[in-house]
Design a protein around this motif. Structure first.
Motif, PDB file in Angstrom:
ATOM      1  N   CYS A 114       9.320  39.866 -37.140  1.00 43.32           N
ATOM      2  CA  CYS A 114       9.919  40.962 -37.918  1.00 43.32           C
ATOM      3  C   CYS A 114       9.041  41.408 -39.082  1.00 43.32           C
ATOM      4  O   CYS A 114       9.520  42.114 -39.971  1.00 43.32           O
ATOM      5  N   ASN A 115       7.777  40.997 -39.110  1.00 43.61           N
ATOM      6  CA  ASN A 115       6.853  41.389 -40.178  1.00 43.61           C
ATOM      7  C   ASN A 115       7.359  40.989 -41.560  1.00 43.61           C
ATOM      8  O   ASN A 115       7.244  41.745 -42.530  1.00 43.61           O
ATOM      9  N   LEU A 116       7.907  39.801 -41.640  1.00 46.07           N
ATOM     10  CA  LEU A 116       8.409  39.325 -42.923  1.00 46.07           C
ATOM     11  C   LEU A 116       7.260  38.824 -43.798  1.00 46.07           C
ATOM     12  O   LEU A 116       6.212  38.423 -43.305  1.00 46.07           O
ATOM     13  N   ASP A 117       7.489  38.843 -45.099  1.00 44.98           N
ATOM     14  CA  ASP A 117       6.563  38.239 -46.043  1.00 44.98           C
ATOM     15  C   ASP A 117       7.374  37.576 -47.144  1.00 44.98           C
ATOM     16  O   ASP A 117       8.613  37.499 -47.067  1.00 44.98           O
ATOM     17  N   SER A 118       6.693  37.096 -48.175  1.00 44.39           N
ATOM     18  CA  SER A 118       7.411  36.394 -49.237  1.00 44.39           C
ATOM     19  C   SER A 118       8.395  37.304 -49.949  1.00 44.39           C
ATOM     20  O   SER A 118       9.491  36.884 -50.330  1.00 44.39           O
ATOM     21  N   GLY A 119       8.045  38.589 -50.104  1.00 42.96           N
ATOM     22  CA  GLY A 119       8.970  39.529 -50.725  1.00 42.96           C
ATOM     23  C   GLY A 119      10.225  39.721 -49.900  1.00 42.96           C
ATOM     24  O   GLY A 119      11.335  39.826 -50.438  1.00 42.96           O
ATOM     25  N   SER A 120      10.060  39.763 -48.589  1.00 46.24           N
ATOM     26  CA  SER A 120      11.225  39.897 -47.701  1.00 46.24           C
ATOM     27  C   SER A 120      12.155  38.696 -47.856  1.00 46.24           C
ATOM     28  O   SER A 120      13.381  38.851 -47.896  1.00 46.24           O
ATOM     29  N   LEU A 155       3.905  34.117 -42.067  1.00 45.33           N
ATOM     30  CA  LEU A 155       4.377  33.525 -43.314  1.00 45.33           C
ATOM     31  C   LEU A 155       3.390  32.450 -43.767  1.00 45.33           C
ATOM     32  O   LEU A 155       3.216  31.438 -43.090  1.00 45.33           O
ATOM     33  N   GLY A 156       2.767  32.672 -44.907  1.00 46.75           N
ATOM     34  CA  GLY A 156       1.798  31.722 -45.422  1.00 46.75           C
ATOM     35  C   GLY A 156       2.378  30.837 -46.512  1.00 46.75           C
ATOM     36  O   GLY A 156       3.597  30.624 -46.592  1.00 46.75           O
ATOM     37  N   SER A 157       1.503  30.368 -47.391  1.00 47.42           N
ATOM     38  CA  SER A 157       1.937  29.410 -48.411  1.00 47.42           C
ATOM     39  C   SER A 157       2.900  30.042 -49.414  1.00 47.42           C
ATOM     40  O   SER A 157       3.834  29.388 -49.886  1.00 47.42           O
ATOM     41  N   ASP A 158       2.710  31.339 -49.748  1.00 46.13           N
ATOM     42  CA  ASP A 158       3.634  31.998 -50.685  1.00 46.13           C
ATOM     43  C   ASP A 158       5.044  32.037 -50.111  1.00 46.13           C
ATOM     44  O   ASP A 158       6.026  31.799 -50.833  1.00 46.13           O
ATOM     45  N   VAL A 180       1.104  28.541 -41.872  1.00 42.41           N
ATOM     46  CA  VAL A 180       1.635  27.746 -42.982  1.00 42.41           C
ATOM     47  C   VAL A 180       0.510  27.051 -43.742  1.00 42.41           C
ATOM     48  O   VAL A 180       0.431  27.125 -44.973  1.00 42.41           O
ATOM     49  N   GLY A 181      -0.365  26.382 -43.045  1.00 40.19           N
ATOM     50  CA  GLY A 181      -1.505  25.740 -43.662  1.00 40.19           C
ATOM     51  C   GLY A 181      -1.133  24.501 -44.471  1.00 40.19           C
ATOM     52  O   GLY A 181       0.024  24.093 -44.554  1.00 40.19           O
ATOM     53  N   GLU A 182      -2.168  23.893 -45.086  1.00 42.36           N
ATOM     54  CA  GLU A 182      -1.957  22.660 -45.843  1.00 42.36           C
ATOM     55  C   GLU A 182      -1.074  22.882 -47.059  1.00 42.36           C
ATOM     56  O   GLU A 182      -0.157  22.099 -47.322  1.00 42.36           O
ATOM     57  N   GLN A 183      -1.339  23.956 -47.816  1.00 41.79           N
ATOM     58  CA  GLN A 183      -0.553  24.196 -49.027  1.00 41.79           C
ATOM     59  C   GLN A 183       0.899  24.500 -48.679  1.00 41.79           C
ATOM     60  O   GLN A 183       1.826  24.023 -49.345  1.00 41.79           O
ATOM     61  N   ARG A 229       2.714  21.348 -47.998  1.00 45.06           N
ATOM     62  CA  ARG A 229       3.104  20.611 -49.207  1.00 45.06           C
ATOM     63  C   ARG A 229       4.429  21.157 -49.767  1.00 45.06           C
ATOM     64  O   ARG A 229       5.279  20.379 -50.219  1.00 45.06           O
ATOM     65  N   TYR A 230       4.576  22.473 -49.763  1.00 46.82           N
ATOM     66  CA  TYR A 230       5.840  23.047 -50.227  1.00 46.82           C
ATOM     67  C   TYR A 230       6.995  22.603 -49.328  1.00 46.82           C
ATOM     68  O   TYR A 230       8.085  22.261 -49.805  1.00 46.82           O
ATOM     69  N   LEU A 231       6.760  22.597 -48.014  1.00 50.05           N
ATOM     70  CA  LEU A 231       7.820  22.196 -47.082  1.00 50.05           C
ATOM     71  C   LEU A 231       8.133  20.713 -47.215  1.00 50.05           C
ATOM     72  O   LEU A 231       9.298  20.304 -47.073  1.00 50.05           O
ATOM     73  N   ALA A 232       7.118  19.920 -47.463  1.00 50.19           N
ATOM     74  CA  ALA A 232       7.351  18.493 -47.658  1.00 50.19           C
ATOM     75  C   ALA A 232       8.216  18.251 -48.889  1.00 50.19           C
ATOM     76  O   ALA A 232       9.119  17.398 -48.893  1.00 50.19           O
TER      77      ALA A 232
END
Length: 986
Positions: free
Chosen positions: A747-753, A774-777, A803-806, A809-812
């Motif tokens: 759905c082309n989501l981002d952190s603002g969405s 969806l990345g680290s933000d 998602v990546g490493e950073q 860490r947020y998900l952890a």
């Protein structure tokens, strides 16, 4: 147009605010119209009245503003000039300039509501104004043909500041008539002229005095010119006495002459040369134009084409017509200036917002270059405003307060152009322009929607406009409409092969007017119309007649008469009850149009509007190619939006009344049908349309009941712009119930969405966020979501996101404090060993997670074993997905040795489990097949080859024929997948 401009310090809002501050006849600053031809749409009904003096000869010796009568007036004197200089030096005129500038700097509510406000100078593009003549205006009205619409006389172009230059024969010009159809920006042009004078850019005049003819038409009391000026501008009270006794270069602006009924006959309006003599306001205007009152003053009059002939030609020095953006470069310039203004994109980062604005302007420019219908529409500056406002709504809306709806934009757009407009001030019915449009153009629009047609022939127009013409008055109203407003709504079709047809200037306007036609109850059968008229007549006379009969019956033995008239009084009540069925019909129409199955798999309506403005990227359709079926999915949405309280209030100002009871009964009638059909499994785009309908309807109780019936919301593959996210959040937030499943895959989501949807996401049990970049933000937002004490998310899928490493860490961190999550999928999220290690470190703090998917994340043996070791000690986690990772044979053997009964966890790594086929082999292959379009095909091929080798090796190690058969079956599935991958068919 509105009332006269008044001193800001002493007058209330409402007079010129609707005219000049609302930019009501066009955009905020661009004043042009769509290819106007003088006298094109009719000349009947308003011939010039007999004049009080003989008419001068035409041509170069034509009477130019009345200089011949100036000899009868007092001449100027040097003391008068000295007095003027003293007055000017006192600062009265400067104070007047400051007051007018402050007054005209205010922007209408629509400007502040639907986008950032800009100063007039910031976005003004000079209009194309062409010099005209009375002969062209009085030409016989041509037929409604495309050829006549497109034939444009090549007249002299003249600038706004040159309107009072001498004419071709060198004669001075004192009176100028500036005319244009509805929406051409006459009021904005006058506003720009006043602002220019206030800022010293109009040095020709020392004093400018604007008046609104609408304001003058509302005053019946006699008043002198002196009193009229000082009443509106108190600070000019010291200047007015000098007007008559000096050579002060003064300009009177009379905006909206069509509001006044002027009579230039001596028998109708007596001569008056005294500025102190009280006369009717119309007489002041007539004598100013005659040049019998203040002969040296210059006058500019704005009007619609139908009223141009109310001023005898001998009193006009120059006719000028606003003729529109004849060059697409002017349209591009306006859009670039408007859409590139700082602050247009809200509070986003400067770099991102600037890039988005530039991309938007570029796409719009390319669409204009294709000469699509939007190019023809943007001849009208009012439609340029509508395009920019709609784009701002679609692209830069971060939140949607109740005042911001698409229906609200169109309703406000019509208010800007038609507020207070009467179709013909000389007609005794005084029908509002918008009411007439709803009855006539609305009928054409509705019939087009019902027959799924957007192009209309001349026969279609004649049938809708002329089929009910019965009286001279009705024919005159039609002629005025054709002259003044026809091209505002309908324009020639530019599509090849359809040059002889008309289309609505803006496609969505057809659906809006069709919705207005239905909601106003104009869609009636002949029996319904006759019954309504008869009911009204009986209702008016029955009570009076009943009183008289009751009196007579006391004297004469006519006891049966009261009974008869009481029976007659029943008829209006009976008809009212029957007519209530109309509301059921409206509700049924709305529900049926909203859930048309043939429209289920179209783009959602917001994407359709975006495409209609910006076009569709790609090769253009060949003229011989069969067109797609027309789609009218906005029609029911506009019906719901028109019923909202705010839009009904605006339409009331336009003369289109929709009672509260009618709106309540329509909502009540459609509740069961709409909610029942809304429960069905709607395709994602159709569900988005349904949610948008609920937002436009602005009925919180109705919306709450409809939303409670939605347990699962599937919007997968819908491009969730900030506006759509806001609509979803606004609609779902009308209730507090938990949503079983929210699918926002791809759905082309981002952190603002995610920030916008945060209140909704809290209440979702199953949340699908795959394929959204969806990345680290974004993971930081998800962390805040999962740590919220009201979060009920139990299943979260983040597959195929960077998602990546950073991000890990947020998900952890979220896992350590969350109490609701039981299933988490991080399939193909670029975690790597570092990301997996971050999750493993905090996993022990979690008590509720039951399933964790870390497949396709490039994990090595150490990271995989580390996760499994933590999982073995976890009190609830019993399944870890590790397939498609970089795990060696030694790692595989270590993981294969895990036993559920002994270790409490099962690791899904390969399709085998020792010398048997894994119970989850079909699940692993289905995951691969489902995600193959988004994965690296070469890497998938390598992994499938390894899985096939593992299957063959395990099969060779077992002697059990049943197990061998199972191995062969799984091997055939893997080989089939490899073959399809090799051929490109998968």
């Amino acid at each position: 147009m509105s009332r006269a401009v008044q001193c800001q310090s002493c007058l209330p809002w409402g007079s010129w605010a609707r005219l000049c501050l609302a930019g009501s006849r066009g955009t905020r600053s661009v004043s042009v119209c769509a290819a106007a031809v003088p006298g094109e749409l009719g000349s009947a009904g308003f011939g010039a009245a007999p004049c009080d003096t003989p008419s001068s000869c035409r041509g170069c010796v034509r009477y130019q503003g009345g200089s011949q009568e100036s000899s009868a007036q007092p001449g100027s004197s040097r003391p008068g000039q000295s007095q003027l200089r003293n007055v000017a030096s006192s600062g009265a005129i400067k104070k007047h300039q400051k007051s007018l500038s402050a007054w005209f700097s205010h922007q209408p509510n629509e400007e502040r509501q639907f986008g950032p406000s800009f100063s007039l100078d910031a976005v003004h593009v000079d209009p194309v104004i062409r010099e005209s003549s009375l002969e062209e205006i009085l030409k016989p009205s041509p037929d409604l043909t495309i050829q006549n619409q497109l034939q444009q006389p090549r007249r002299k172009v003249i600038s706004l500041h040159s309107l009072f230059d001498v004419d071709a024969c060198g004669r001075p010009v004192k009176n100028v008539v500036l005319y244009g159809t509805v929406g051409t920006g006459k009021s904005t042009l006058i506003k720009k002229m006043v602002v220019d004078w206030c800022h010293g850019r109009l040095p020709r005049f020392e004093l400018v005095i604007p008046f609104s003819c609408e304001d003058l038409s509302h005053s019946q009391a006699h008043v002198s010119l002196r009193r009229l000026v000082t009443k509106k501008y108190q600070h000019l009270r010291d200047v007015v006495p000098a007007l008559e006794a000096s050579n002060l270069r003064v300009l009177f602006i009379l905006n909206g002459l069509e509001r006044l009924n002027l009579d230039f006959r001596l028998a109708g309006t007596e001569l008056c040369c005294d500025p102190n003599e009280p006369v009717p306001p119309s007489a002041v205007v007539v004598n100013l134009l005659r040049k019998y009152l203040l002969p040296e003053a210059s006058i500019i009059v704005t009007t619609r084409p139908s009223a141009v002939r109310r001023i005898p030609g001998k009193y006009v020095g120059r006719y000028a017509e606003i003729c529109g953006f004849s060059d697409t470069n002017l349209q591009k310039l306006y859009f670039q200036m408007r859409l590139s203004q700082p602050g247009c994109s809200g509070e986003e980062s400067q770099d991102r917002s600037s890039a988005e604005q530039e991309n938007l302007v570029e796409m719009l420019s390319r669409n204009l270059e294709r000469h699509n219908q939007i190019t023809a529409a943007c001849f009208l500056p009012s439609y340029c405003w509508l395009v920019c406002t709609t784009l701002h709504f679609l692209y830069f809306t971060r939140t949607v307060p109740p005042s911001q709806t698409l229906t609200g934009i169109y309703t406000s757009f019509l208010r800007l152009n038609f507020s207070g407009e009467v179709l013909d001030s000389t007609d005794p019915t005084h029908i509002s322009m918008m009411k007439y449009v709803a009855k006539t153009v609305g009928k054409l629009a509705y019939e087009g929607v019902m027959s799924r047609k957007t192009c209309f022939s001349e026969e279609d127009l004649q049938q809708c406009f002329e089929v009910e013409m019965k009286t001279e008055s009705e024919l005159n109203l039609l002629e005025v409409f054709r002259s003044d407003a026809f091209r505002f709504f309908l324009s020639p079709c530019v599509q090849p092969g359809k040059e002889h047809t008309f289309v609505f200037t803006i496609p969505a306007m057809q659906e809006y007017l069709a919705a207005l036609y239905v909601v106003l109850g104009e869609k009636k059968t002949l029996a319904q119309r006759v019954g309504k008229e008869l009911s009204e007549v009986i209702g008016k006379v029955s009570e009076d007649v009943a009183v008289v009969v009751n009196i007579i019956s006391k004297v004469l033995p006519l006891r049966f008469l009261p009974v008869l008239f009481n029976l007659l009084k029943i008829f209006p009540r009976y008809f009212s009850r029957v007519s209530g069925k109309d509301r059921d019909t409206i509700a049924h129409t709305m529900a049926e149009e909203l859930f048309k199955e043939e429209d289920y798999y179209n783009d959602d309506v917001l994407d359709q509007i975006n495409s209609s403005i910006l076009g569709v990227e790609g090769p253009m359709r060949h003229p011989d190619e069969a067109p797609d079926d027309e789609v009218f999915e906005l029609f029911p949405i506009f019906m719901g939006g028109i019923l909202s309280r705010r839009n009904r209030a605006i339409l009331e100002q336009l003369g289109c009344s929709i009672k509260n009871l009618a709106a309540f009964e329509i909502a009540k009638a459609m509740k069961k049908t709409v909610i029942r059909k809304g429960r069905r499994g709607l395709p994602p785009s159709e569900l988005m349309d349904y949610l948008f309908f609920l937002h436009e309807f602005q009925n919180e109780r109705f919306t709450a009941e409809a939303v409670r019936s939605l347990r699962a919301v599937n919007l997968s593959s819908v491009k969730m712009t900030p506006l759509k996210c806001s609509v979803l959040a606004s609609v779902i937030s009308t209730t507090c119930h938990e949503v079983e499943e929210l699918n926002l895959t791809s759905c082309n989501l981002d952190s603002g969405s995610l920030r916008t949807l945060f209140p909704v996401l809290l209440r979702c049990k199953a949340l699908h966020l795959q394929l959204n970049s969806l990345g680290s933000d974004a993971c930081r937002e998800i962390r805040d979501l999962l740590l919220h004490d009201k979060c009920v998310v139990s299943s979260l899928r983040l597959a195929n996101n960077p998602v990546g490493e950073q991000g890990a860490r947020y998900l952890a961190e979220a896992l350590a404090g969350n109490r609701s999550l039981s299933r988490l999928s991080l399939l193909h999220t670029a975690l790597g060993d570092a990301g997996a290690e971050a999750i493993a470190q905090r996993l022990a703090e979690n008590r509720h997670l039951q399933e964790l998917n870390l497949g396709y994340n490039s994990l090595t043996d150490a990271a995989a074993l580390r996760v499994v070791e933590v999982a073995k000690r976890h009190e609830a986690l019993d399944k870890v997905h590790l397939y498609f990772n970089d795990i060696s044979e030694d790692g595989k053997r270590a993981l294969d040795s895990l036993r559920m009964d002994r270790d409490g966890v099962r690791a899904l790594v390969f399709l085998t489990a020792g010398t048997d086929v894994s119970d989850y082999w079909s699940h692993i292959l289905s995951v691969v097949q489902r995600n193959l379009p988004f994965w690296d095909r070469e890497r998938v091929r390598q992994h499938l080859a390894l899985l096939l080798q593992d299957l063959e090796s395990s099969r060779s190690q077992t002697a059990n024929p049943w197990r061998k058969a199972k191995f062969l079956r799984v091997e055939s599935e893997v080989k089939k997948m490899l073959g399809e991958l090799q051929d490109g068919s998968l």
